[in-house]
Design a protein around this motif. Sequence first.
Motif, mmCIF file in Angstrom:
data_model
loop_
_atom_site.group_PDB
_atom_site.id
_atom_site.type_symbol
_atom_site.label_atom_id
_atom_site.label_comp_id
_atom_site.label_asym_id
_atom_site.label_seq_id
_atom_site.Cartn_x
_atom_site.Cartn_y
_atom_site.Cartn_z
ATOM 1 N N ALA A 16 0.834 -1.212 0.000
ATOM 2 C CA ALA A 16 0.000 0.000 0.000
ATOM 3 C C ALA A 16 0.868 1.261 0.000
ATOM 4 C CB ALA A 16 -0.947 0.002 1.205
ATOM 5 N N ALA A 17 1.914 1.264 0.813
ATOM 6 C CA ALA A 17 2.804 2.431 0.866
ATOM 7 C C ALA A 17 3.505 2.633 -0.475
ATOM 8 C CB ALA A 17 3.827 2.262 1.986
ATOM 9 N N LEU A 18 4.008 1.552 -1.065
ATOM 10 C CA LEU A 18 4.696 1.668 -2.350
ATOM 11 C C LEU A 18 3.755 2.091 -3.471
ATOM 12 C CD1 LEU A 18 7.390 -1.114 -2.785
ATOM 13 C CD2 LEU A 18 7.681 1.350 -2.813
ATOM 14 N N HIS A 23 2.993 5.968 -7.494
ATOM 15 C CA HIS A 23 2.061 6.703 -8.341
ATOM 16 C C HIS A 23 2.243 8.208 -8.167
ATOM 17 C CE1 HIS A 23 -0.922 3.145 -8.978
ATOM 18 N NE2 HIS A 23 0.333 2.757 -8.995
ATOM 19 N N ALA A 24 2.246 8.669 -6.940
ATOM 20 C CA ALA A 24 2.349 10.116 -6.681
ATOM 21 C C ALA A 24 3.689 10.677 -7.157
ATOM 22 C CB ALA A 24 2.156 10.395 -5.192
ATOM 23 N N LEU A 64 13.417 0.242 -0.327
ATOM 24 C CA LEU A 64 13.452 1.006 0.914
ATOM 25 C C LEU A 64 12.388 2.093 0.845
ATOM 26 C CD1 LEU A 64 17.307 1.631 1.119
ATOM 27 C CD2 LEU A 64 16.018 -0.101 2.366
ATOM 28 N N ILE A 65 11.745 2.341 1.967
ATOM 29 C CA ILE A 65 10.789 3.447 2.062
ATOM 30 C C ILE A 65 11.258 4.373 3.161
ATOM 31 C CG2 ILE A 65 8.432 4.132 2.666
ATOM 32 C CD1 ILE A 65 7.399 1.665 1.334
ATOM 33 N N ALA A 73 7.186 8.905 2.699
ATOM 34 C CA ALA A 73 7.596 10.151 2.054
ATOM 35 C C ALA A 73 8.429 9.934 0.801
ATOM 36 C CB ALA A 73 8.386 10.996 3.049
ATOM 37 N N GLY A 74 9.033 8.753 0.647
ATOM 38 C CA GLY A 74 9.872 8.491 -0.511
ATOM 39 C C GLY A 74 10.273 7.034 -0.558
#
Length: 168
Positions: A16-18, A23-24, A64-65, A73-74
Amino acid sequence: MKIIIKFTIATEEGLAALLTLTHAIAIEKFSKLLELSFVEKYIHENFSDSNLVEELNSMSNQWLIAYVDNIPAGFVQITSKGVRPSSLDRKRAIRIANFGILKKYFNLGVEEALLEKSLAVCRPYEAVWINEYIQNPFIRLFESKGFVKQSEINQLDELPLNAVYLIA
């Protein structure tokens, strides 16, 4: 503000985070350079649910997130995939790919923390390469960490953008 960098796997939370980030960030990075329909096609082909699950489960990748106060955030993909610069043909090399930070987190130290963690993961290799579009604002950051911009101009993966290799 607390910045944490975490390895990501194909869990519901990680996916979900990725999905949100890929996309954003793709829209932020490329919508001023390419037609939106082309960007959306790129996202669909590279960052769909099934594609990301496959990439997360691939032994060729590490993801990595970066989280700021527990909010994604990235992200970055560290991979052995991709067209290498010819100067790395006989070297044990790894690629930093898809390095991206949401614009609202620029210049808060997130990009620095994410790159530092990426470089720590890449230490066992003889060389690290990045293939980025020429106008990418992170090129200065990469160069400040020892990456050297190569003279050859190529294409950014499957996007019709001029790109440059950076090697450390």
